[in-house]
Design a protein around this motif. Structure first.
Motif: not given
Length: 102
Positions: A11-33
């Motif tokens: 389950f910890d691997k699922i939590v890792h994946a979710i955390e970094y998916a959220v990071l990627a979504l936010l980072l993409y949104r921030g960089l796309a201006f």
């Protein structure tokens, strides 16, 4: 009291994946201006930065007493980054197609 949270196996691997998916979504949104079109260059930057942050996090954990650095955690993080980036790109594509129909 114990500071350790017992999770079901894997389950910890699922939590890792979710955390970094959220990071990627936010980072993409921030960089796309606010650009409504998906950009491959932004996606590649997000993937590189996301996996870089994950690698640095694992490196840092290896120096913290009681914590363990894990290639499996890094792999789960990378899957999350890729999935989050893909979700951001698909969202932009769908939003762009909706705008084209209106």
């Amino acid at each position: 009291g114990s500071d350790v949270v017992d999770l079901p196996a894997g389950f910890d691997k699922i939590v890792h994946a979710i955390e970094y998916a959220v990071l990627a979504l936010l980072l993409y949104r921030g960089l796309a201006f606010g650009d409504p079109r998906p950009r491959a260059s932004v996606a590649l930057i997000v993937i590189g930065l996301g996996i870089g942050v994950a690698a640095l996090d694992e490196l840092y954990q290896s120096s913290v007493p009681g914590r363990v650095s894990s290639a499996a955690d890094l792999a789960a993080d990378a899957v999350g980054v890729a999935g989050g980036t893909l979700a951001a790109v698909v969202h932009r594509l769908m939003r762009g197609r909706k705008a084209d129909r209106e």
